[in-house]
Motif scaffolding. Structure first.
Motif, PDB file in Angstrom:
ATOM      1  N   HIS A 159       0.834  -1.211   0.000  1.00  0.00           N
ATOM      2  CA  HIS A 159       0.000   0.000   0.000  1.00  0.00           C
ATOM      3  C   HIS A 159       0.869   1.262   0.000  1.00  0.00           C
ATOM      4  N   VAL A 160       1.910   1.282  -0.822  1.00  0.00           N
ATOM      5  CA  VAL A 160       2.824   2.423  -0.807  1.00  0.00           C
ATOM      6  C   VAL A 160       3.081   2.928  -2.223  1.00  0.00           C
ATOM      7  N   THR A 161       3.645   4.144  -2.268  1.00  0.00           N
ATOM      8  CA  THR A 161       4.097   4.734  -3.520  1.00  0.00           C
ATOM      9  C   THR A 161       5.554   5.157  -3.352  1.00  0.00           C
ATOM     10  N   LEU A 162       6.387   4.806  -4.319  1.00  0.00           N
ATOM     11  CA  LEU A 162       7.794   5.197  -4.343  1.00  0.00           C
ATOM     12  C   LEU A 162       7.964   6.236  -5.440  1.00  0.00           C
ATOM     13  N   SER A 163       8.541   7.403  -5.097  1.00  0.00           N
ATOM     14  CA  SER A 163       8.587   8.517  -6.050  1.00  0.00           C
ATOM     15  C   SER A 163       9.950   9.195  -6.052  1.00  0.00           C
ATOM     16  N   TRP A 164      10.332   9.730  -7.219  1.00  0.00           N
ATOM     17  CA  TRP A 164      11.488  10.613  -7.362  1.00  0.00           C
ATOM     18  C   TRP A 164      10.993  12.041  -7.527  1.00  0.00           C
ATOM     19  N   TYR A 165      11.623  12.982  -6.790  1.00  0.00           N
ATOM     20  CA  TYR A 165      11.298  14.399  -6.906  1.00  0.00           C
ATOM     21  C   TYR A 165      12.543  15.183  -7.272  1.00  0.00           C
TER      22      TYR A 165
ATOM     23  N   SER B 163       9.010  19.062  -7.565  1.00  0.00           N
ATOM     24  CA  SER B 163       8.326  18.553  -8.762  1.00  0.00           C
ATOM     25  C   SER B 163       8.468  17.040  -8.864  1.00  0.00           C
ATOM     26  N   LEU B 164       7.345  16.363  -9.040  1.00  0.00           N
ATOM     27  CA  LEU B 164       7.354  14.903  -9.185  1.00  0.00           C
ATOM     28  C   LEU B 164       7.920  14.523 -10.548  1.00  0.00           C
ATOM     29  N   LEU B 165       8.935  13.629 -10.534  1.00  0.00           N
ATOM     30  CA  LEU B 165       9.530  13.144 -11.773  1.00  0.00           C
ATOM     31  C   LEU B 165       8.933  11.813 -12.211  1.00  0.00           C
TER      32      LEU B 165
END
Length: 447
Positions: free
Chosen positions: A131-137, A141-143
């Motif tokens: 139940h997670v989200t892995l993100s680069w910023y 700004s979301l990449l």
């Protein structure tokens, strides 16, 4: 008549869901504690407090002042064993060390002067990746991002960056109740572990100055009876510390070569490890392994930096004296993992870096005697810096005095006259003497 009845039935249902019942939503991370509040300030003599769990309404806790009952139950499958705490003053229920099997509906029933109920809907989010989200910023700004719903899996998300990129990047792992952020230091990561692909593992970077202490935090609030805590070091995974509550083991080891002798301290409450009086030979990877109800690991990458010397500014004696400019050199000896830089005010003029080898660094600078700007030489590593400021006016007169000191037969009166002249004029006059130039060259190393 039938349609009118149906209309009223639907309205009653909506009112019951959103207004009439005292429902409360609770979210908690696995391993943490959560308290379900009764909203009572005290329990009356004729009150019976009942806590029930799940679709079967299994009784898990009860308080009866009149009958002197204060009890908790494990339920049939024992999932609440040693995890429930009742507040005898208010009747609130605390669930400690929660796991996903404790999620669900809890009902509080108060039988007294009147009957009242309150329902709690508890969500427990696992520490592993579900139940997670892995993100680069990049900045704010979301990449890119990738998500996982029900399955506990490993997530990875690639990022391609340029070595000279000056932007700030961060990798964020989040679920509905919390987030963890790892900021990207391009020089620290890419020079070691390129190509810059980072997985959602519990890795932690620690930087420390030689001679200081560093604590590797287990992130545990307590160690459970069935937990085994193991600390390992290096590529060989040498065991350096162990805790076993069940076997009453609290031990630390010196390592095969004795490098950890008298330097390790274990926190018997949390399992965290402290390394004291650290040296560069203690740099490297440390792994924490927790064996209990589940297996979890955490890796620490420790970098140790030697104390920085103050950089030294001297005149470049290999350059002939000039009427208008001065050649300077900033240097630092026996340094590694550092950058040496010249600044004019806050603007970087030039820099040179060294990584692994302990060497001497030097960086030249040419300045005008009449320059009114402020200059500084900075030696820095990722955790500290040393700065030497340059006073051009003072340096210029020092050079003039050195040249004058080399002129034989120059009387006090003449010396004072030269001293009153502009620097560039006085230097031109004094440098006409070959002997003065030679003597001045001998002395300029002291500048």
């Amino acid at each position: 008549m039938f349609h009118m009845f149906l209309f009223y039935l639907c309205c009653w249902s909506l009112i019951g869901v959103f207004a009439a019942e005292t429902n409360e939503m609770q979210s908690v991370m696995e391993g943490d504690s959560v308290t379900l509040n009764s909203d009572l300030t005290e329990i009356h003599e004729d009150d019976d407090i009942l806590w029930k769990y799940g679709a079967e309404n299994s009784l898990i806790a009860k308080i009866s002042i009149e009958k002197q009952i204060f009890s908790t139950s494990d339920v049939l499958d024992g999932r609440f064993r040693d995890r429930l705490k009742l507040d005898n003053q208010t009747g609130s229920l605390t669930i400690t060390n929660t796991t996903t099997e404790h999620a669900g509906d809890y009902e509080l029933e108060i039988n007294g002067a009147k009957l009242s109920t309150k329902t709690f809907i508890l969500s427990v989010y696992a520490v592993n990746v579900s139940h997670v989200t892995l993100s680069w910023y990049k900045g704010n700004s979301l990449l890119s991002s990738i998500s996982a719903s029900d399955l506990s899996i490993s997530l990875s998300l690639p990022l391609e960056v340029e070595y000279q990129d000056k932007n700030t990047y961060s990798c964020v792992l989040n679920n509905p109740i919390s987030n963890q952020t790892q900021h990207l230091d391009i020089t620290q990561y890419c020079y070691v572990t390129c190509p810059g692909v980072f997985a959602a593992e519990t890795n932690e970077i620690q930087s420390v100055k030689e001679g200081d202490s560093v604590t590797l935090n287990s992130d545990l609030t307590e160690i459970h009876e069935d937990d085994d805590i193991l600390w390992k070091y290096g590529a060989e995974n040498s065991l350096i510390a162990k805790i076993s509550i069940e076997k009453q083991i609290f031990s630390i080891h010196d390592g095969l070569d004795g490098r950890f002798r008298d330097r390790l301290k274990l926190d018997n409450q949390t399992g965290s490890l402290t390394i004291t009086n650290i040296t560069t030979e203690h740099a490297g990877e440390y792994e924490l392994e927790v064996n209990g109800a589940k297996l979890s690991t955490k890796t620490f990458i420790v970098s140790v930096y030697a104390p920085l010397p103050t950089p030294n500014i001297i005149r470049d004696c290999s350059s002939p004296p000039s009427s208008s400019s001065c050649s300077l050199v900033c240097s630092a000896v026996n340094v590694s993992h550092v950058t040496l830089s010249w600044y004019k005010g806050n603007s970087l003029l030039s820099s040179i870096s060294v990584s692994d080898l302990s060497i001497s660094l030097s960086l030249p600078l040419e300045v005008e005697y009449q320059d009114k700007n402020t200059y500084s030489c900075v030696l820095n590593n990722p955790i500290s810096n040393q700065t030497q400021h340059l006073d051009i006016r003072k340096s210029s007169y020092t050079l003039l005095e050195e040249h004058m000191a080399g002129v034989e037969g120059l009387g006090l009166q003449a010396w004072q006259a030269l001293r009153s002249w502009p620097k560039e004029v006085a230097l031109q006059g004094v440098s006409l003497s070959k002997e003065a130039r030679e003597r001045g060259g001998e002395l300029c190393a002291d500048f």
